[in-house]
Write a protein that holds these residues in place. Structure first.
Motif, PDB file in Angstrom:
ATOM      1  N   HIS A  30       0.848  -1.336   0.129  1.00 14.70           N
ATOM      2  CA  HIS A  30       0.036  -0.049  -0.078  1.00 14.70           C
ATOM      3  C   HIS A  30       0.860   1.402   0.166  1.00 14.70           C
ATOM      4  N   ASP A  31       1.903   1.459   0.929  1.00 15.70           N
ATOM      5  CA  ASP A  31       2.643   2.181   0.839  1.00 15.70           C
ATOM      6  C   ASP A  31       3.684   2.794  -0.275  1.00 15.70           C
ATOM      7  N   LEU A  98      10.027  15.885   1.791  1.00 14.82           N
ATOM      8  CA  LEU A  98      10.890  15.255   2.628  1.00 14.82           C
ATOM      9  C   LEU A  98      10.888  13.934   2.361  1.00 14.82           C
ATOM     10  N   PRO A  99       9.654  13.071   2.678  1.00 14.00           N
ATOM     11  CA  PRO A  99       9.739  11.694   2.512  1.00 14.00           C
ATOM     12  C   PRO A  99      10.205  11.232   1.218  1.00 14.00           C
ATOM     13  N   LEU A 100      10.124  11.841   0.078  1.00 19.33           N
ATOM     14  CA  LEU A 100      10.604  11.526  -1.241  1.00 19.33           C
ATOM     15  C   LEU A 100      12.023  11.161  -1.138  1.00 19.33           C
ATOM     16  N   GLN A 101      12.812  11.963  -0.335  1.00 23.33           N
ATOM     17  CA  GLN A 101      14.378  11.750  -0.386  1.00 23.33           C
ATOM     18  C   GLN A 101      14.876  10.308   0.066  1.00 23.33           C
ATOM     19  N   VAL A 102      13.618   9.646   1.093  1.00 21.05           N
ATOM     20  CA  VAL A 102      14.150   8.463   1.281  1.00 21.05           C
ATOM     21  C   VAL A 102      13.079   7.393   0.811  1.00 21.05           C
ATOM     22  N   GLY A 103      12.326   7.844  -0.046  1.00 19.62           N
ATOM     23  CA  GLY A 103      11.629   6.696  -0.923  1.00 19.62           C
ATOM     24  C   GLY A 103      10.093   6.399  -0.451  1.00 19.62           C
ATOM     25  N   LEU A 104       9.568   7.504   0.448  1.00 21.62           N
ATOM     26  CA  LEU A 104       8.231   7.155   1.296  1.00 21.62           C
ATOM     27  C   LEU A 104       7.340   8.036   0.739  1.00 21.62           C
ATOM     28  N   PRO A 105       5.917   7.545   0.926  1.00 18.56           N
ATOM     29  CA  PRO A 105       4.736   8.430   0.788  1.00 18.56           C
ATOM     30  C   PRO A 105       4.830   9.839   1.571  1.00 18.56           C
ATOM     31  N   LYS A 106       4.319  10.826   0.898  1.00 16.43           N
ATOM     32  CA  LYS A 106       3.900  12.001   1.915  1.00 16.43           C
ATOM     33  C   LYS A 106       3.378  11.661   3.319  1.00 16.43           C
ATOM     34  N   ALA A 107       2.588  10.745   3.321  1.00 17.09           N
ATOM     35  CA  ALA A 107       1.979  10.441   4.692  1.00 17.09           C
ATOM     36  C   ALA A 107       3.008  10.305   5.748  1.00 17.09           C
ATOM     37  N   LYS A 108       4.127   9.882   5.374  1.00 14.37           N
ATOM     38  CA  LYS A 108       5.058   9.279   6.300  1.00 14.37           C
ATOM     39  C   LYS A 108       6.220  10.531   6.713  1.00 14.37           C
ATOM     40  N   GLU A 109       5.675  11.769   6.449  1.00 11.54           N
ATOM     41  CA  GLU A 109       6.348  12.969   6.954  1.00 11.54           C
ATOM     42  C   GLU A 109       6.687  13.000   8.178  1.00 11.54           C
ATOM     43  N   ALA A 110       5.732  12.773   9.149  1.00 11.20           N
ATOM     44  CA  ALA A 110       5.962  12.884  10.606  1.00 11.20           C
ATOM     45  C   ALA A 110       6.992  12.007  11.211  1.00 11.20           C
ATOM     46  N   ASP A 111       7.054  10.739  10.502  1.00  7.70           N
ATOM     47  CA  ASP A 111       7.957   9.504  10.963  1.00  7.70           C
ATOM     48  C   ASP A 111       9.215   9.977  10.501  1.00  7.70           C
ATOM     49  N   VAL A 112       9.340  10.285   9.121  1.00  6.69           N
ATOM     50  CA  VAL A 112      10.550  10.795   8.706  1.00  6.69           C
ATOM     51  C   VAL A 112      11.270  11.799   9.527  1.00  6.69           C
ATOM     52  N   LEU A 113      10.480  12.980   9.853  1.00  5.33           N
ATOM     53  CA  LEU A 113      11.028  14.200  10.437  1.00  5.33           C
ATOM     54  C   LEU A 113      11.277  13.575  11.806  1.00  5.33           C
ATOM     55  N   HIS A 114      10.807  12.983  12.636  1.00  3.49           N
ATOM     56  CA  HIS A 114      11.121  12.309  13.937  1.00  3.49           C
ATOM     57  C   HIS A 114      12.419  11.500  13.761  1.00  3.49           C
TER      58      HIS A 114
END
Length: 282
Positions: A30-31, A98-114
């Motif tokens: 899904h992700d 920001l998530p694009l830089q590590v290959g993740l969907p935008k909904a993961k922004e909070a996790d990436v930032l953390h």
């Protein structure tokens, strides 16, 4: 793959295990699908989809290891620190995805930032002399490929018939081929995504080149104990570099995490702490 306790095989249902918890195929796919819809304008190839899936699993496992590292060091990431980081990424001129830089969907922004804030905190907690980590040096040579599809085909052929790679390397010669070169994990961390630093010497991997791809075979591997210092992080460019080099600080926690990746997605590389392609070359 690095495992403690139970592991998963090539069955449908579970994509990976970490810390005793199983994460489903459906969640990973899904992700990856959402990431594709947000960032890819054409139908992705099987190769691209496989790389998207690996990115989701790599991030999730590292996320779990970061939690272990924070707990071990007694570090708590505060709301104020996260708010300050959020202000930086939403400032004019900042990367809006920001998530694009590590290959993740935008909904993961909070996790990436953390996790970016957490890795920064772990780095700041290092003594000036740094923390011991295992750098890896591999010697590799190979041949170029114009496309990823060609590289995957060559890799599969070379794995099935190792002698054919010797012939291919000799045929292209040192001028047009890829002469023997030593790659270091700390100097070229991005190559870890391809599995270049995995424990098995003789591995055949696909690494992006300046134009096209390189199909490389490792002929030598050594592990060098070194100290990773705060100063080493000051020269890193980009979020992916922070995550790839910062992952080495998480190595002491992976053994107890019971990491197991369904081989349908690849293998867990304990050297670079990420999922790398399996024998299918995808």
């Amino acid at each position: 793959m690095t495992t403690t306790g139970c592991s998963i095989g090539n069955e449908a249902g579970s994509a990976y295990l970490v810390d005793g918890g199983s994460v489903s195929d459906a969640s990973v796919q899904h992700d990856s699908s959402v990431f594709t819809q947000e960032n890819v304008t054409t139908t992705p190839t099987d190769v691209e989809t496989a790389s998207f899936n690996r990115a989701q699993i790599t991030f999730a496992v590292r996320h779990a290891l970061i939690a272990k590292a924070l707990a071990a060091k007694g570090i708590v990431i505060t709301d104020a620190e996260l708010a300050a980081a959020q202000a930086q990424v939403t400032a004019p001129g900042a990367d809006p995805n920001l998530p694009l830089q590590v290959g993740l969907p935008k909904a993961k922004e909070a996790d990436v930032l953390h996790d970016a804030v957490a890795l920064d905190a772990l780095v700041k907690a290092l003594p000036a002399a740094g923390a011991p980590v295992s750098d890896v040096a591999v010697t590799a040579e190979g041949v170029p490929a114009a496309s990823r599809a060609e590289a995957v085909s060559l890799r599969s052929h070379f794995i099935a018939d190792p002698g054919s790679m010797d012939a291919a390397v000799a045929a292209v010669g040192p001028t047009n081929g890829v002469p023997k070169k030593v790659y270091r994990l700390l100097q070229t961390p991005a190559a870890g995504t391809a599995g270049l630093y995995q424990p098995s010497t003789g591995a055949v991997v696909i690494v992006p080149g300046s134009s096209g791809y390189l199909v490389l075979r490792t002929s030598g591997r050594s592990v060098i104990s070194t100290n990773l210092t705060p100063a080493a992080f000051s020269s890193l460019a980009g979020l992916s570099s922070l995550f790839n080099v910062g992952a080495l600080l998480l190595a002491p926690y992976q053994g107890a995490a019971g990491i197991s990746v369904n081989p349908r997605y690849g293998l867990w590389d304990p050297a670079s702490l990420q999922v790398v392609p399996g024998n299918d070359g995808l």
